[in-house]
Design a protein around this motif. Structure first.
Motif, mmCIF file in Angstrom:
data_model
loop_
_atom_site.group_PDB
_atom_site.id
_atom_site.type_symbol
_atom_site.label_atom_id
_atom_site.label_comp_id
_atom_site.label_asym_id
_atom_site.label_seq_id
_atom_site.Cartn_x
_atom_site.Cartn_y
_atom_site.Cartn_z
ATOM 1 N N ARG A 127 -83.994 -26.456 50.778
ATOM 2 C CA ARG A 127 -83.690 -27.951 50.341
ATOM 3 C C ARG A 127 -85.087 -28.615 49.783
ATOM 4 O O ARG A 127 -86.066 -28.440 50.359
ATOM 5 N N THR A 177 -85.877 -32.558 49.050
ATOM 6 C CA THR A 177 -85.587 -33.884 49.112
ATOM 7 C C THR A 177 -86.359 -34.944 48.626
ATOM 8 O O THR A 177 -87.542 -35.041 48.769
ATOM 9 N N ALA A 190 -81.097 -35.122 48.610
ATOM 10 C CA ALA A 190 -81.225 -33.624 48.852
ATOM 11 C C ALA A 190 -80.692 -32.697 47.397
ATOM 12 O O ALA A 190 -79.577 -33.047 46.925
ATOM 13 N N HIS A 191 -81.390 -31.721 47.210
ATOM 14 C CA HIS A 191 -81.148 -30.973 46.030
ATOM 15 C C HIS A 191 -81.416 -29.370 46.470
ATOM 16 O O HIS A 191 -82.391 -29.101 47.272
ATOM 17 N N ASP A 192 -80.316 -28.602 45.929
ATOM 18 C CA ASP A 192 -80.870 -26.888 46.302
ATOM 19 C C ASP A 192 -82.043 -26.601 45.240
ATOM 20 O O ASP A 192 -82.621 -25.800 45.598
#
Length: 496
Positions: free
Chosen positions: A62, A64, A69-71
């Motif tokens: 992840r 952040t 949060a982002h993939d």
């Protein structure tokens, strides 16, 4: 002022066919700090940088940013988050001027037809050039800039985006001592303004000088971290390579032989009124020092036959060296250029074909390349220089900068040269690989090869050279023996 960034990478994984580039890497950066990121070539630094910039999507983990949060990120999302990258391999558009490069896609426009407002562009760009102490102006052509000035242009572009996190990948590799000091001052100014800086470099003394923390990667994994009080060269090196290594391979222990390369009253096109005379002996490493623009690379290009000489004589083993690159190579003179990307490699070709390229005649039978012999040459080169690649068929452009440099070295070493001219041989190479290159240079000198090494790294010049010739404005201002080598002595000749 924008809110300082809070960035966290957690368990970032990236797998390529045949290689794990990142294996659960974690890293945190907050506004108002300078974090060093170090590791050997192939440790995963460049891949992690691409993940931050959004050009590579991780296979796991992840990212952040400010609690969100982002993939993975896209380039647009990274820029919107305030992340700006300055790459080691420069991305300058030579058909644009300085202002056009810095404001590309963000140019101020005016009038009914929305034409670019050149005056407004110059006004917007000039403060960033002043901040960096740049010698060029907004209207100057990017094509006319030196590598050092192109590096400053890239940094100015990142600063113009008002980034909250600036990622600098080997930003000082082409800079002079004074330009490096100015950049370090800029980094400190950014920190004071609440901007975060992620500083990727192989120059460990710069890490000690400016970083608040340092994070170490090894083979795609977190190898540890050090806070300010713990940062020492020995600790960083041990974490990077898993062992202690020396700084250099030592000076010559054998007597130098007779002169192999003799340059007498040579005049280059860059400095036609400054004749150069010097010689390099068998088994000797002659360092060539001087400030950027002193004429060192121009001298190398002329000796190798890329640029025509305007006068003077070049002799090899006492005999005049014929003009032209083909004649130089046939006589055993090789050049490892400063700009490997444009002048040393064919990036789309595989590793093995780059290594074999200068020696195709020797590898051919009846006009066809012996692929088995070529593969054997590639295997030997990979083992000899420790080139990290999943396959010899991998495009050389996919390798890290340090491994690309090893490929450039490998193709000439396969030719059994009499003279090797090395222009910034360890630019972009990690501390472990530097030691390997120094040891290789010393081994070649022990075999009688004459080595002319151009370097802007003062520690390298003093630690590796048997003698040092210093250039200024195209001419040689002095030649120092080994027992007289010091930073003060070299700089005194470089600026006198």
């Amino acid at each position: 002022m924008a809110q300082p960034i809070t960035l966290a990478l957690s368990g970032i994984t990236k797998v390529y066919p045949g290689a794990v580039a990142l294996n659960g890497v974690s890293l945190e950066v907050t506004g108002g700090e300078i974090v060093g990121l170090i590791g050997e070539n192939g440790a995963g630094k460049s891949t992690l940088m691409k993940v931050l910039g959004g050009t590579v999507r991780p296979d796991g983990g992840r990212i952040t940013v400010d609690g969100e949060a982002h993939d993975g990120l896209t380039p647009r999302a990274a820029q919107a988050s305030g992340i700006a990258l300055v790459h080691q391999e420069l991305n300058t558009f030579s058909n644009l001027d300085v202002a056009g490069n810095i404001l590309l896609g963000r140019e101020p426009r005016r009038g009914l037809f929305r034409l670019m407002d050149r005056a407004a562009m110059a006004r917007e760009v000039q403060p960033y050039l002043d901040m960096l102490g740049a010698r060029f102006r907004p209207g100057d052509s990017a094509a006319d800039l030196s590598l050092a000035d192109q590096q400053l242009l890239e940094i100015a572009r990142a600063l113009s985006m008002r980034a909250r996190l600036v990622v600098l990948d080997e930003p000082t590799s082409s800079l002079t001592l004074s330009e490096t000091e100015r950049l370090i001052a800029v980094m400190r100014d950014l920190r004071a303004q609440g901007v975060a800086v992620l500083f990727i470099t192989h120059r460990l003394d710069e890490i000690r000088q400016v970083c608040d923390r340092v994070v170490v990667l090894r083979d795609g994994n977190n190898a540890g971290a050090l806070n300010k009080a713990e940062i020492t060269r020995d600790r960083m090196v041990e974490m990077m390579v898993g062992r202690r290594i020396g700084r250099h391979a030592g000076h010559r222990t054998h007597a130098a032989g007779r002169p192999v390369l003799e340059i007498e009253a040579l005049r280059t096109r860059a400095y036609p009124h400054a004749p150069v005379s010097l010689s390099v002996k068998s088994g000797e490493i002659l360092g060539l020092a001087g400030l950027v623009g002193a004429g060192r690379s121009e001298l190398a290009r002329t000796v190798f036959g890329i640029d025509a000489k305007l006068g003077g004589t070049i002799r090899l083993d006492g005999m005049p060296l014929r003009d032209g690159v083909a004649a130089a190579i046939a006589s055993g003179v090789c050049l490892v250029p400063e700009n490997r990307k444009e002048e040393g490699l064919i990036l789309d070709f595989p590793v093995v074909e780059n290594v074999s390229l200068p020696n195709l005649a020797g590898l051919s039978r009846r006009g066809l390349v012996d692929r088995r012999a070529e593969a054997a040459m590639g295997d030997t080169a990979r083992a000899r220089l420790g080139i990290k690649t999943a396959s010899l068929q991998t495009a050389v452009g996919a390798l890290s900068g340090g491994n690309q440099q090893k490929v450039v070295l490998a193709k000439w070493l396969a030719m059994n040269p009499r003279v090797i001219i090395l222009d910034e041989p360890t630019r972009g190479i990690d501390v472990g690989a530097k030691g390997e290159v120094y040891a290789l240079m010393r081994a070649l000198a022990g075999q009688g090869v004459a080595i002319l090494m151009i370097s802007s790294d003062m520690e390298e010049v003093i630690g590796v050279s048997d003698r040092v010739a210093v250039m200024r404005e195209g001419g040689v201002t002095g030649i120092l023996p080994q027992d007289a080598l010091s930073e003060q002595a070299i700089l005194g000749l470089a600026v006198s």
